[in-house]
Structures are given as structure tokens and as C-alpha cells.
Design a protein around this motif. Structure first.
Motif, short mmCIF file in Angstrom:
data_model
loop_
_atom_site.label_atom_id
_atom_site.label_comp_id
_atom_site.label_asym_id
_atom_site.label_seq_id
_atom_site.Cartn_x
_atom_site.Cartn_y
_atom_site.Cartn_z
N UNK A 132 0.85 -1.18 0.00
CA UNK A 132 0.00 0.00 0.00
C UNK A 132 0.88 1.23 0.00
N UNK A 133 0.79 2.03 -1.04
CA UNK A 133 1.70 3.15 -1.25
C UNK A 133 1.02 4.47 -0.92
N UNK A 134 1.48 5.12 0.16
CA UNK A 134 1.02 6.46 0.49
C UNK A 134 1.83 7.47 -0.31
N UNK A 135 1.33 8.72 -0.46
CA UNK A 135 1.93 9.66 -1.42
C UNK A 135 3.44 9.81 -1.36
N UNK A 136 4.02 9.95 -0.17
CA UNK A 136 5.45 10.22 -0.11
C UNK A 136 6.27 9.09 -0.72
N UNK A 167 1.97 -4.70 3.44
CA UNK A 167 2.58 -3.60 4.20
C UNK A 167 2.20 -2.27 3.56
N UNK A 168 2.19 -1.22 4.36
CA UNK A 168 2.01 0.14 3.85
C UNK A 168 3.31 0.90 4.03
N UNK A 169 3.64 1.74 3.06
CA UNK A 169 4.86 2.54 3.12
C UNK A 169 4.47 4.00 2.93
N UNK A 170 4.89 4.85 3.87
CA UNK A 170 4.55 6.27 3.79
C UNK A 170 4.49 6.89 5.17
N UNK A 171 3.77 8.00 5.27
CA UNK A 171 3.69 8.74 6.54
C UNK A 171 2.98 7.91 7.60
N UNK A 172 3.60 7.84 8.78
CA UNK A 172 2.99 7.15 9.92
C UNK A 172 1.99 8.07 10.61
N UNK A 173 1.07 7.48 11.34
CA UNK A 173 0.08 8.25 12.09
C UNK A 173 0.47 8.26 13.57
N UNK A 233 7.68 14.91 10.20
CA UNK A 233 6.75 13.80 10.39
C UNK A 233 7.46 12.50 10.08
N UNK A 234 7.13 11.45 10.82
CA UNK A 234 7.81 10.17 10.61
C UNK A 234 7.30 9.44 9.37
N UNK A 235 8.22 8.89 8.61
CA UNK A 235 7.92 8.09 7.43
C UNK A 235 8.37 6.66 7.72
N UNK A 236 7.54 5.70 7.37
CA UNK A 236 7.95 4.34 7.68
C UNK A 236 7.03 3.28 7.13
N UNK A 237 7.02 2.15 7.81
CA UNK A 237 6.31 0.95 7.37
C UNK A 237 5.21 0.64 8.38
#
Length: 388
Positions: free
Chosen positions: A187-191, A234-240, A357-361
């Protein structure tokens, strides 16, 4: 490889008892039925799962791998079935659980049948038989269609995760046999689309050139739903922050910040000492609300709200609007630098405070990756070490 739930119950019992006789008694079947079921599992796997000896029947290394996944898959189902009648544990079939999932999602037997490529009576019969063996109601009829009860929703979710575990098992057994089976779904988030994820995919391709990848772009809530259902690995991008729900696990890779962007030649680029007040009179292209970047931009522009705003979750749409007008926009620095290097957009000389902001998995809590998935995660971590 789509093994029967009933065969998996026998496999689990045989792995525990090491005896066909005891397994047959525990599963309420004949000894030839156990032998035939295990032969079917081994034929489908293409590997020996058991070694026979005078002391009993024991798992091979491939059998150990398969047993770990089977225990996890049946564990999901057993937890959901805990408050149901006992017969469902031995009577539930994969077809019935697939029908339950489809009807729960679509709220209609006809639509579920079309989705599964089956006749409507077949799907209705499957869910009815499953409901009878469970001893609980699975659906309530309303004027708007069928509504799944809490028991049905829990069992459908457990079945999704169980099927995902069995897909993982098929991939691991194939790897032991020297084959590539399965795929990695991200799952690819914008970043992640700006260069970081593509670079990881290319590096992984050098190691595993034939393993299929599927990258799904989407909003956070949509991708999170797919992740929790087992449809996404897995999702990759900005964490919440804070983490929105307890059944996921987040891993921070690096931090990114927000910047303001515009087209090359934009009149605002000629001004010095820019502040939020200098930007408010221009039209804006903003990310959708309830995203971390939008919250950062709203805080930056607090008290200087733009009157003309276009909202979009598409970086491509944002870029084209910015390139063809005097709109301003907000992007992560990583995305903006990629656009700047391509001569598509320019970064304004203005600081957006408190924008780290944290970027991760993001993965499911308790998820166990396959060897291939673990290798891809290691590549993501290695690339992230160079970003920090």
C-alpha cells in the motif's frame, strides 16, 4: 495451493500426536481419510511434510514451516469461533468462509455470487450451512439489504487473515522447492511514490527478478482497511501519531518535512522574507483533510486562511495545476525535491515550522513476513539509513 480447512485440522492434529490413529479419533474421521488428506496436502505442496518412522510420524523441515502457518491460520478461525457451536470447527469449509466474506462485504447474495463466479443459490446455501453449524445468526435482513452481525464480521475477518496466512505458507513452501510463488502487495502512500519506494523495488528486482509485486495507491483509510483484511502486506509512507488502532505495528524509517512549492517563474519567488501572510492571497492546491501534511499546512496558515483552495490526493494533479497557474501547494520535502530535480516545480524560500513527520512501514500486529518479504523490508531499512 488452497487446502481444505478440514485437511488442515487433520494436519495440525497429526503434527501434535504423531499418530494417524489418534488423529482420526480426534478429527472424527477414518484412518484412510487422514492418510488420503495428508497425501493431498503433500501433493499440493510438492514437498514431503511428514517423515514416517517406527516411532511415529514427524514433521519434515518443510512440514515445520507449513505447521507454523497452519497454526496461525486456524488460530484466527478458532478465536472467532470460540462463542459458536462446536460443529463449526470441523464442518466449516473454505467455500463457505469465502461466501461469508463476500456476502458480508457486499450485503447481497446476488452480488456476492457474481463476485465469486457462482450461482446465487450456491452462495445462499453455503452461508446458511455455515450459520447452522455455528448456531448463531450471521445476517439481518433490512430494506437496504443484508447486514452482517458482529459474529459474521468477526468470522469473516478471521477467514481473511487465515487465507492470507495460507498464501504465505504457499510462498514459503514454493521457495523451499526452488520456485517463486505468490506476490508482495504494498500500500503506497503519497510520499513513498517520489523515489524512495521505486528505488527499493528496483533494488529488490536485482535479487528476485521474477517475484510479482503489486503497488496499490490510495488514501490512508482505504489502504489501512486492505492491510487489516490481509489484502495488503505492508504500507509505506507517513505514519500516524498517535497510532490510530492497536492491531497494527508502525516502524519509523526516517523523518520528512513540509515545503511550499510553485511553478518556475511564479511571482512570489521574486519576493524575499516570505511569511504565511504573503501567501494567503494566492490560490492553493491542498492535500485532502485528515492527512498529516494538510494538518501541517493548516497550522502554518492559521490566521491567514486562503480563500481559494482545490483539494486533491493526487500529486500528479497538484503538479499539473501548479505548473499551469499561480496556485501554491504543499508537499513533503522528499516529493518536492524530486519535482524540483525534474524542473517541474520550485521550492519557496519559506520555512514551515513544526512540520517534521515520521515516514515508515505499517504492518498488521503479529504479522510474520516470508523470506522474500523480509528481504524487501531490509532493503527499505537500508535505503532509509541513507535518507536520515
Amino acid at each position: 495451493m488452497q487446502p481444505s480447512i478440514r485437511h488442515l485440522r487433520m494436519f495440525q492434529a497429526l503434527a501434535r500426536t504423531h499418530s494417524v490413529t489418534q488423529t482420526a479419533a480426534a478429527c472424527l474421521v477414518s484412518q484412510p481419510a487422514v492418510t488420503q488428506a495428508m497425501r493431498k496436502l503433500e501433493d499440493d505442496a510438492g514437498l514431503a511434510l511428514f517423515a514416517r518412522s517406527p516411532r511415529g510420524i514427524f514433521l519434515t523441515p518443510a512440514g515445520e514451516v507449513f505447521a507454523r502457518r497452519v497454526d496461525r491460520a486456524l488460530g484466527f478461525l478458532d478465536e472467532a469461533m470460540a462463542d459458536m457451536a462446536r460443529p463449526i470447527r470441523h464442518q466449516a469449509t473454505r467455500a463457505q468462509l469465502s461466501a461469508l466474506i463476500a456476502v458480508s462485504e457486499l450485503g447481497n447474495f446476488t452480488l456476492a455470487a457474481r463476485h465469486l463466479g457462482l450461482a446465487q443459490p450456491t452462495v445462499h446455501r453455503s452461508t446458511t450451512m455455515l450459520e447452522q453449524s455455528a448456531g448463531v445468526q450471521f445476517f439481518q435482513r433490512t430494506t437496504h439489504g443484508l447486514i452482517a452481525t458482529r459474529a459474521a464480521q468477526a468470522l469473516a475477518q478471521a477467514a481473511r487473515l487465515a487465507f492470507a496466512e495460507l498464501d504465505q505458507a504457499a510462498s514459503e513452501l514454493a521457495a523451499l522447492a526452488g520456485h517463486e510463488v505468490g506476490r508482495i502487495v504494498i500500500g503506497s502512500l503519497p510520499l513513498s511514490r517520489s523515489g524512495f519506494l521505486p528505488a527499493a523495488l528496483l533494488r529488490f528486482r536485482e535479487l528476485r527478478p521474477s517475484l510479482p509485486f503489486e503497488v496499490i495507491d490510495g488514501r490512508y483509510d482505504e489502504l489501512l482497511g486492505g492491510l487489516r483484511r490481509g489484502e495488503i502486506d505492508m504500507m509505506v509512507g507517513a505514519l500516524r501519531i498517535p497510532q490510530p488502532i492497536p492491531d497494527i505495528q508502525q516502524e519509523r524509517l526516517f523523518e520528512d518535512s513540509a515545503v511550499i512549492v510553485a511553478r518556475h517563474g511564479h511571482p512570489v519567488l521574486a519576493r524575499a522574507g516570505l511569511s504565511a501572510a504573503d501567501l494567503v492571497d494566492y490560490p492553493w492546491v491542498m492535500p485532502r483533510r485528515q492527512t498529516p501534511l494538510r494538518a501541517t499546512l493548516d497550522a502554518f496558515l492559521a490566521g491567514h486562511r486562503p480563500r481559494n483552495v482545490i483539494e486533491t490526493s493526487s500529486v500528479i494533479m497538484m503538479r499539473e495545476i501548479l505548473r499551469g497557474s499561480d496556485h501554491l501547494g504543499g508537499l513533503s520535502r522528499m516529493q518536492a525535491e524530486a519535482e524540483s530535480e525534474a524542473q517541474a516545480l520550485a521550492i519557496l524560500p519559506v520555512e514551515v515550522p513544526d512540520s517534521l513527520r515520521p515516514i515508515g512501514i505499517t504492518v498488521r500486529a503479529g504479522w510474520e513476513p516470508t523470506e522474500a518479504q523480509r528481504a524487501f523490508l531490509d532493503i527499505l531499512r537500508a535505503l532509509a539509513a541513507g535518507v536520515r
